[in-house]
Scaffold this motif. Structure first.
Motif, PDB file in Angstrom:
ATOM      1  N   LEU A   5       0.833  -1.206   0.000  1.00 14.97           N
ATOM      2  CA  LEU A   5       0.000   0.000   0.000  1.00 14.97           C
ATOM      3  C   LEU A   5       0.866   1.253   0.000  1.00 14.97           C
ATOM      4  O   LEU A   5       1.901   1.301   0.649  1.00 14.97           O
ATOM      5  N   THR A   6       0.419   2.233  -0.760  1.00 14.60           N
ATOM      6  CA  THR A   6       1.087   3.529  -0.638  1.00 14.60           C
ATOM      7  C   THR A   6       0.120   4.656  -0.981  1.00 14.60           C
ATOM      8  O   THR A   6      -0.882   4.440  -1.666  1.00 14.60           O
ATOM      9  N   GLY A   7       0.429   5.842  -0.444  1.00 18.27           N
ATOM     10  CA  GLY A   7      -0.441   6.992  -0.666  1.00 18.27           C
ATOM     11  C   GLY A   7       0.345   8.159  -1.223  1.00 18.27           C
ATOM     12  O   GLY A   7       1.541   8.273  -0.992  1.00 18.27           O
ATOM     13  N   VAL A   8      -0.347   9.000  -1.966  1.00 19.19           N
ATOM     14  CA  VAL A   8       0.285  10.214  -2.495  1.00 19.19           C
ATOM     15  C   VAL A   8      -0.614  11.391  -2.153  1.00 19.19           C
ATOM     16  O   VAL A   8      -1.829  11.341  -2.358  1.00 19.19           O
ATOM     17  N   GLN A   9      -0.014  12.431  -1.620  1.00 19.37           N
ATOM     18  CA  GLN A   9      -0.804  13.606  -1.235  1.00 19.37           C
ATOM     19  C   GLN A   9      -1.200  14.438  -2.454  1.00 19.37           C
ATOM     20  O   GLN A   9      -0.336  14.740  -3.272  1.00 19.37           O
ATOM     21  N   PHE A  38      -3.671   5.017  -2.724  1.00 19.21           N
ATOM     22  CA  PHE A  38      -4.708   5.996  -2.421  1.00 19.21           C
ATOM     23  C   PHE A  38      -4.198   7.429  -2.482  1.00 19.21           C
ATOM     24  O   PHE A  38      -3.012   7.701  -2.389  1.00 19.21           O
ATOM     25  N   ALA A  40      -4.027  10.736  -0.702  1.00 18.11           N
ATOM     26  CA  ALA A  40      -4.061  11.098   0.725  1.00 18.11           C
ATOM     27  C   ALA A  40      -4.622  12.512   0.911  1.00 18.11           C
ATOM     28  O   ALA A  40      -3.910  13.446   1.248  1.00 18.11           O
ATOM     29  N   HIS A  43      -4.545  13.957   4.502  1.00 16.04           N
ATOM     30  CA  HIS A  43      -3.205  14.472   4.807  1.00 16.04           C
ATOM     31  C   HIS A  43      -2.966  15.825   4.147  1.00 16.04           C
ATOM     32  O   HIS A  43      -2.390  16.734   4.745  1.00 16.04           O
ATOM     33  N   TYR A 126      -0.040  13.934  11.878  1.00 18.34           N
ATOM     34  CA  TYR A 126       0.205  13.338  10.555  1.00 18.34           C
ATOM     35  C   TYR A 126       0.689  11.875  10.595  1.00 18.34           C
ATOM     36  O   TYR A 126       0.116  11.001   9.929  1.00 18.34           O
ATOM     37  N   MET A 130      -1.172   8.534   9.143  1.00 16.38           N
ATOM     38  CA  MET A 130      -0.474   7.712   8.141  1.00 16.38           C
ATOM     39  C   MET A 130      -0.356   6.264   8.629  1.00 16.38           C
ATOM     40  O   MET A 130      -0.514   5.324   7.839  1.00 16.38           O
ATOM     41  N   ASP A 133      -3.607   4.665   7.945  1.00 19.53           N
ATOM     42  CA  ASP A 133      -3.738   4.292   6.523  1.00 19.53           C
ATOM     43  C   ASP A 133      -3.159   2.911   6.283  1.00 19.53           C
ATOM     44  O   ASP A 133      -3.731   2.085   5.581  1.00 19.53           O
ATOM     45  N   VAL A 142       5.120  -1.374   2.524  1.00 15.30           N
ATOM     46  CA  VAL A 142       4.824   0.025   2.225  1.00 15.30           C
ATOM     47  C   VAL A 142       6.008   0.633   1.469  1.00 15.30           C
ATOM     48  O   VAL A 142       7.041   0.936   2.057  1.00 15.30           O
ATOM     49  N   VAL A 144       7.942   3.540  -0.108  1.00 17.26           N
ATOM     50  CA  VAL A 144       7.958   5.013  -0.011  1.00 17.26           C
ATOM     51  C   VAL A 144       9.358   5.541  -0.314  1.00 17.26           C
ATOM     52  O   VAL A 144      10.324   4.798  -0.328  1.00 17.26           O
ATOM     53  N   GLN A 148       9.970   9.303   3.851  1.00 19.40           N
ATOM     54  CA  GLN A 148       8.765   8.805   4.519  1.00 19.40           C
ATOM     55  C   GLN A 148       9.039   7.584   5.386  1.00 19.40           C
ATOM     56  O   GLN A 148       8.144   7.054   6.037  1.00 19.40           O
TER      57      GLN A 148
HETATM   58  N1  TRP Z   1       2.909  10.978   3.763  1.00 20.52           N
HETATM   59  C1  TRP Z   1       3.030  10.460   2.423  1.00 20.52           C
HETATM   60  C2  TRP Z   1       3.729  11.483   1.552  1.00 20.52           C
HETATM   61  O1  TRP Z   1       3.692  12.654   1.801  1.00 20.52           O
HETATM   62  C3  TRP Z   1       1.692  10.126   1.839  1.00 20.52           C
HETATM   63  C4  TRP Z   1       1.012   9.066   2.621  1.00 20.52           C
HETATM   64  C5  TRP Z   1      -0.057   9.210   3.427  1.00 20.52           C
HETATM   65  C6  TRP Z   1       1.372   7.682   2.656  1.00 20.52           C
HETATM   66  N2  TRP Z   1      -0.415   8.013   3.976  1.00 20.52           N
HETATM   67  C7  TRP Z   1       0.451   7.063   3.544  1.00 20.52           C
HETATM   68  C8  TRP Z   1       2.374   6.935   2.064  1.00 20.52           C
HETATM   69  C9  TRP Z   1       0.524   5.681   3.828  1.00 20.52           C
HETATM   70  C10 TRP Z   1       2.457   5.563   2.348  1.00 20.52           C
HETATM   71  C11 TRP Z   1       1.535   4.955   3.225  1.00 20.52           C
HETATM   72  O2  TRP Z   1       4.300  11.102   0.584  1.00 20.52           O
END
Ligand code: TRP
Ligand code: ADP
Length: 323
Positions: A5-9, A38, A40, A43, A126, A130, A133, A142, A144, A148
């Motif tokens: 899993l990973t997220g991008v703001q 996802f 984010a 965030h 924050y 996270m 998430d 994860v 990143v 991160q």
């Molecule tokens: N904080 C991460 C960033 O700025 C984005 C993010 C939010 C994220 N939740 C996460 C990345 C969970 C990995 C897993 O890039």
């Protein structure tokens, strides 16, 4: 199959640092993993408080993933963080297991402080959000960027702590995967490429504008005739990420021999970036001009994510005595 899993703001234009440090490595995982990606947006709200920008930026990130080959017909799930509000509930539960001192030392707080920005409580919180998430979806891996890593370590600590306090197996303890080969991508001024430094090469610039930005990369003032240092030059740092092995060796040779101006190196860099991005850029432009398709993908993704979240939250509520 393991879940990655990973997220991008959604907090502005995506740049080559985000692409190489976060998006591409994340996409590389989709063949061997069940992948959750996802946007984010919760965030991003810590710094973006313009609704139009937040919404538009979210669509742009989703379109970016799709243009770069996200396999939503296969194992990949793409959704908006805020489509699964349970993440806030889990964040609260995790906050109650976090010592306040840990948060004050967090990377996001430090970045806000360094940037002279106001530090709202969301920024302090924050890493907890996270962690939620990551833990809500039972993620195993994860991927990143290096910056991160600290946040994912916090998620690991929290999962371990919750399991210790409320029962083993309550949460899955994740593993961080830092993209080693790329590390930090440098920007046009040689510092880490970052929105906050204004030194980025945005991923989806039209070819002409991209060339213009590449030509602005800061170099030293050596003349055409003089030999140049390929190991410290900002143009070369980026070329190493886009050129082929032979092309890189060839350009290195020209640096050392002298007789080549930086303009030539910049043109080579521009061409290498453009070659890589031309086809996905066309797909991106098509998706952005018709965002209905993107919205549909996000809806379907949210449905799948909610199912996964439900399973974890049932277990967590039961374990903590909230259920
Ligand atoms: N904080 C991460 C960033 O700025 C984005 C993010 C939010 C994220 N939740 C996460 C990345 C969970 C990995 C897993 O890039
Ligand atoms: P920015 O610094 O521009 O605000 P973000 O903090 O939103 O970028 O980063 C989003 C993702 O992209 C993170 O996973 C981060 O590790 C990665 N990333 C950002 N900048 C770079 C960079 N210069 N090199 C490598 N990865 C980066």
């Amino acid at each position: 199959m393991q879940r990655a899993l990973t997220g991008v703001q959604p907090s502005g234009q995506i740049h080559l640092g985000n692409y190489l440090g976060a998006i591409q490595p994340a996409l590389n995982l989709q063949k061997q993993h069940d992948t959750f990606y996802f946007i984010a947006d919760y965030h991003a709200l810590t710094s973006v408080q313009d609704p139009t920008l937040l919404r538009q930026s979210g669509i742009e990130i989703a379109a970016t993933f799709l243009a770069l080959g996200l396999d939503v017909e296969g194992s990949a799930t793409l959704f908006k963080q805020s489509s699964v509000p349970e993440v806030c509930e889990l964040a609260w539960i995790l906050a109650c297991c976090t010592s306040a001192g840990t948060l004050d030392k967090g990377h996001a707080v430090k970045a806000a402080r360094d940037g002279g920005r106001e530090i709202n409580a969301g920024t302090v919180f924050y890493p907890v959000l996270m962690s939620a998430d990551i833990l809500l979806y039972g993620s195993n891996i994860v991927p990143v960027g290096r910056d991160q890593q600290q946040h994912v370590e916090i998620a690991r600590d929290l999962a371990t702590r919750v399991n210790h306090r409320f029962g083993e197996g309550t949460l899955v303890v994740p593993t961080v995967q830092v993209q080693k080969e790329v590390g930090l991508v440098s920007g046009t001024d040689g510092r880490k490429m970052s929105k906050s430094y204004g030194n980025t090469l945005p991923l989806w610039l039209p070819a002409k504008k991209l060339r213009k930005q590449v030509m602005r990369i800061v170099t030293d003032s050596r003349t055409v005739e003089e030999p140049k240092d390929p190991d410290t030059c900002n143009v070369m740092k980026l070329y190493k990420l886009f050129g082929s092995t032979e092309q890189i060796a060839d350009l290195r040779g020209q640096y050392i021999a002298g007789g080549m101006g930086y303009g030539v190196a910049k043109q080579a860099l521009y061409e290498a970036i453009d070659e890589r991005l031309e086809a996905p850029r066309a797909r991106y432009e098509e998706l952005i001009s018709l965002p209905v398709r993107v919205e549909e993908v996000l809806q379907a993704g949210a449905e799948r994510a909610r199912q996964a979240a439900k399973v974890t939250m049932t277990r967590v509520r039961e374990a903590t005595g909230l259920g």
